[in-house]
Design a protein around this motif. Structure first.
Motif, PDB file in Angstrom:
ATOM      1  N   UNK A  21       5.236  -7.731 -58.149  1.00 51.60           N
ATOM      2  CA  UNK A  21       5.283  -7.013 -59.118  1.00 51.60           C
ATOM      3  C   UNK A  21       4.168  -5.672 -59.383  1.00 51.60           C
ATOM      4  N   UNK A  22       2.897  -6.172 -59.019  1.00 52.29           N
ATOM      5  CA  UNK A  22       1.836  -4.995 -58.762  1.00 52.29           C
ATOM      6  C   UNK A  22       2.020  -4.126 -57.837  1.00 52.29           C
ATOM      7  N   UNK A  23       2.409  -4.572 -56.714  1.00 52.31           N
ATOM      8  CA  UNK A  23       2.479  -3.667 -55.348  1.00 52.31           C
ATOM      9  C   UNK A  23       3.791  -3.059 -54.986  1.00 52.31           C
ATOM     10  N   UNK A  24       4.639  -3.750 -55.541  1.00 52.56           N
ATOM     11  CA  UNK A  24       6.028  -2.916 -55.281  1.00 52.56           C
ATOM     12  C   UNK A  24       6.431  -2.860 -54.022  1.00 52.56           C
ATOM     13  N   UNK A  25       6.987  -1.913 -53.351  1.00 55.38           N
ATOM     14  CA  UNK A  25       7.351  -1.472 -51.988  1.00 55.38           C
ATOM     15  C   UNK A  25       6.131  -1.836 -50.976  1.00 55.38           C
ATOM     16  N   UNK A  26       5.075  -1.703 -51.175  1.00 53.11           N
ATOM     17  CA  UNK A  26       4.058  -2.184 -50.479  1.00 53.11           C
ATOM     18  C   UNK A  26       3.966  -3.650 -50.085  1.00 53.11           C
ATOM     19  N   UNK A  27       4.406  -4.280 -50.764  1.00 52.83           N
ATOM     20  CA  UNK A  27       4.533  -5.716 -50.437  1.00 52.83           C
ATOM     21  C   UNK A  27       5.644  -6.334 -49.834  1.00 52.83           C
ATOM     22  N   UNK A  28       5.818  -6.990 -48.821  1.00 55.44           N
ATOM     23  CA  UNK A  28       6.706  -7.545 -47.687  1.00 55.44           C
ATOM     24  C   UNK A  28       6.510  -8.797 -47.583  1.00 55.44           C
ATOM     25  N   UNK A  29       8.038  -9.490 -47.643  1.00 58.49           N
ATOM     26  CA  UNK A  29       7.963 -10.889 -47.276  1.00 58.49           C
ATOM     27  C   UNK A  29       8.337 -10.821 -45.673  1.00 58.49           C
ATOM     28  N   UNK A  30       7.457 -11.309 -44.882  1.00 59.18           N
ATOM     29  CA  UNK A  30       7.970 -11.591 -43.506  1.00 59.18           C
ATOM     30  C   UNK A  30       8.805 -12.512 -43.099  1.00 59.18           C
ATOM     31  N   UNK A  31       8.397 -13.671 -43.696  1.00 58.32           N
ATOM     32  CA  UNK A  31       8.961 -15.210 -43.491  1.00 58.32           C
ATOM     33  C   UNK A  31       8.821 -15.846 -45.002  1.00 58.32           C
ATOM     34  N   UNK A  32       9.768 -16.055 -45.497  1.00 57.51           N
ATOM     35  CA  UNK A  32       9.447 -16.941 -46.770  1.00 57.51           C
ATOM     36  C   UNK A  32       9.440 -18.497 -46.547  1.00 57.51           C
ATOM     37  N   UNK A  33      10.222 -18.592 -45.710  1.00 56.20           N
ATOM     38  CA  UNK A  33      10.073 -20.384 -45.243  1.00 56.20           C
ATOM     39  C   UNK A  33       8.708 -20.710 -44.869  1.00 56.20           C
ATOM     40  N   UNK A  34       8.043 -19.780 -44.004  1.00 57.18           N
ATOM     41  CA  UNK A  34       6.643 -19.955 -43.518  1.00 57.18           C
ATOM     42  C   UNK A  34       5.707 -19.368 -44.428  1.00 57.18           C
ATOM     43  N   UNK A  35       6.058 -19.114 -45.387  1.00 54.77           N
ATOM     44  CA  UNK A  35       5.104 -18.356 -46.442  1.00 54.77           C
ATOM     45  C   UNK A  35       4.304 -17.368 -45.722  1.00 54.77           C
ATOM     46  N   UNK A  36       4.945 -16.270 -45.040  1.00 53.69           N
ATOM     47  CA  UNK A  36       4.196 -15.342 -44.517  1.00 53.69           C
ATOM     48  C   UNK A  36       4.360 -14.032 -45.089  1.00 53.69           C
ATOM     49  N   UNK A  37       3.473 -13.126 -45.515  1.00 52.50           N
ATOM     50  CA  UNK A  37       3.453 -12.100 -46.119  1.00 52.50           C
ATOM     51  C   UNK A  37       2.703 -11.107 -45.688  1.00 52.50           C
ATOM     52  N   UNK A  38       3.044  -9.791 -45.963  1.00 51.95           N
ATOM     53  CA  UNK A  38       1.978  -8.574 -45.508  1.00 51.95           C
ATOM     54  C   UNK A  38       2.139  -7.575 -46.883  1.00 51.95           C
ATOM     55  N   UNK A  39       1.217  -6.741 -46.772  1.00 51.57           N
ATOM     56  CA  UNK A  39       0.964  -5.793 -47.832  1.00 51.57           C
ATOM     57  C   UNK A  39       0.242  -4.677 -46.978  1.00 51.57           C
ATOM     58  N   UNK A  40       0.749  -3.382 -47.277  1.00 46.96           N
ATOM     59  CA  UNK A  40       0.018  -1.986 -46.852  1.00 46.96           C
ATOM     60  C   UNK A  40      -0.816  -1.625 -47.939  1.00 46.96           C
ATOM     61  N   UNK A  41      -2.004  -1.675 -47.419  1.00 36.11           N
ATOM     62  CA  UNK A  41      -3.067  -1.040 -48.282  1.00 36.11           C
ATOM     63  C   UNK A  41      -3.529   0.538 -47.762  1.00 36.11           C
ATOM     64  N   UNK A  42      -3.675   1.330 -48.808  1.00 35.51           N
ATOM     65  CA  UNK A  42      -4.181   2.742 -48.550  1.00 35.51           C
ATOM     66  C   UNK A  42      -5.450   2.962 -49.296  1.00 35.51           C
ATOM     67  N   UNK A  43      -5.797   4.413 -49.146  1.00 37.81           N
ATOM     68  CA  UNK A  43      -7.175   4.663 -49.687  1.00 37.81           C
ATOM     69  C   UNK A  43      -6.638   5.565 -50.898  1.00 37.81           C
ATOM     70  N   UNK A  44      -5.415   5.466 -51.437  1.00 35.72           N
ATOM     71  CA  UNK A  44      -5.021   6.132 -52.655  1.00 35.72           C
ATOM     72  C   UNK A  44      -5.042   7.568 -52.834  1.00 35.72           C
ATOM     73  N   UNK A  45      -5.010   8.185 -51.598  1.00 34.02           N
ATOM     74  CA  UNK A  45      -5.135   9.620 -51.622  1.00 34.02           C
ATOM     75  C   UNK A  45      -3.471  10.097 -51.446  1.00 34.02           C
ATOM     76  N   UNK A  46      -3.229  11.165 -51.856  1.00 34.07           N
ATOM     77  CA  UNK A  46      -1.815  11.654 -51.955  1.00 34.07           C
ATOM     78  C   UNK A  46      -1.153  11.528 -50.659  1.00 34.07           C
ATOM     79  N   UNK A  47      -1.933  12.008 -49.647  1.00 34.48           N
ATOM     80  CA  UNK A  47      -1.625  11.705 -48.184  1.00 34.48           C
ATOM     81  C   UNK A  47      -2.513  10.879 -47.519  1.00 34.48           C
TER      82      UNK A  47
END
Length: 310
Positions: A21-47
């Protein structure tokens, strides 16, 4: 992967729901059964200049009695920077034993990225490196790799002719993934007849947040030029040393044409050695067979064996 008790399972579910809910599209489920997730994190600049992908595996005992297993993926992250950030994450875990800590980890990483963007006008050095370290065991690999000669390669740095300007995006197909020791490999294939279509397909694949978050996206393509009776071909390791050349070599042996193959690898934290090259090429060969670019898997295996012996 089931959690060890209902309370721990519910705490994991609640944390994942909150992060999604907090990170929206930056949050990704890689493998739900194996409980593997990833999140893309950036420096908050427009680019954003500084970005990093945090991949986590949640053990059944997390958060009550075990930390997440994590992998920090960024082309620039190595040496001192890696150790300093890893120490910070482990310090957060120690200070919050038994608590959910993924949000704290994400925001700590973001804080580091913001500090880097404020202290440097230039962005990071984006040259990727492999997560694997080979120890003289390349001979175990069944396909003999021969470096592609430079004069047979045409790169993507070209001027697009007027006849190519209106080309459509080719269909993109996805193969069945192969998993081994928490690493996952998946091939993607598209028919291509020009370098512009190669660029279009690569851009389309990177719109998928799961593919974009892969540790490596290795690719190779071969396009037959009827007028010159020659091949336009190129490959990319994306940090997995020599993998692109091996993939192109496979496509040359199988004599495929007018096709782009991309193999995504999500590194799970356990080194596979030369097995990783087998998985990359097996993924590629399987999807080429599935979409009739080459003969059956058994026959193509014989081709590889015959080539290796010669």
């Amino acid at each position: 992967m089931a959690a060890s008790d209902p309370e721990t399972a519910q705490r994991q579910i609640d944390e994942i729901d909150a992060l999604s809910s907090i990170y929206g599209d930056d949050w990704c489920v890689v493998d739900e059964d194996e409980r593997i997730f990833c999140i893309k994190i950036s420096d908050c600049l427009e680019q954003p200049k500084w970005t990093l992908c945090l991949q986590v595996i949640l053990p059944s005992e997390y958060p009550a009695a075990a930390p997440p297993i994590y992998q920090l993926n960024a082309p620039w992250l190595r040496g001192h920077d890696y150790m300093e950030l890893a120490n910070s994450l482990e310090e957060i875990y120690v200070k919050n034993l038994g608590e959910c800590i993924l949000y704290l980890w994400v925001e700590k990483i973001r804080e580091v990225l913001i500090e880097k963007s404020q202290s440097s006008d230039a962005g990071p050095n984006v040259e990727k490196i492999t997560e694997e370290i080979d120890e003289g065991n390349e001979d175990d690999y069944s396909l003999e790799y021969q470096p592609v000669q430079e004069d047979t390669i045409k790169t993507l740095n070209f001027v697009i002719s007027e006849s190519q300007e209106d080309e459509e995006l080719p269909p993109v197909n996805h193969g069945n993934p192969i998993s081994d020791r928490r690493s996952t490999f998946q091939a993607h294939l598209a028919p291509v007849v020009s370098p512009k279509q190669v660029k279009m397909v690569l851009a389309k694949l990177h719109e998928n947040k799961k593919i974009a978050s892969a540790t490596h996206n290795i690719y190779a393509y071969r396009i037959y030029c009827e007028d010159k009776q020659t091949y336009l071909q190129d490959c990319e390791d994306d940090g997995e040393t020599a993998a692109g050349g091996r993939l192109l070599h496979l496509m040359q042996i199988l004599n495929v044409r007018n096709v782009l193959v991309v193999v995504s690898r999500w590194y799970g934290g356990i080194r596979l050695g030369p097995d990783r090259f087998k998985h990359i090429n097996n993924c590629a060969r399987n999807i080429l067979v599935e979409y009739s670019y080459t003969s059956s898997a058994e026959e193509s295996s014989k081709q590889l064996e015959n080539t290796t012996r010669t």
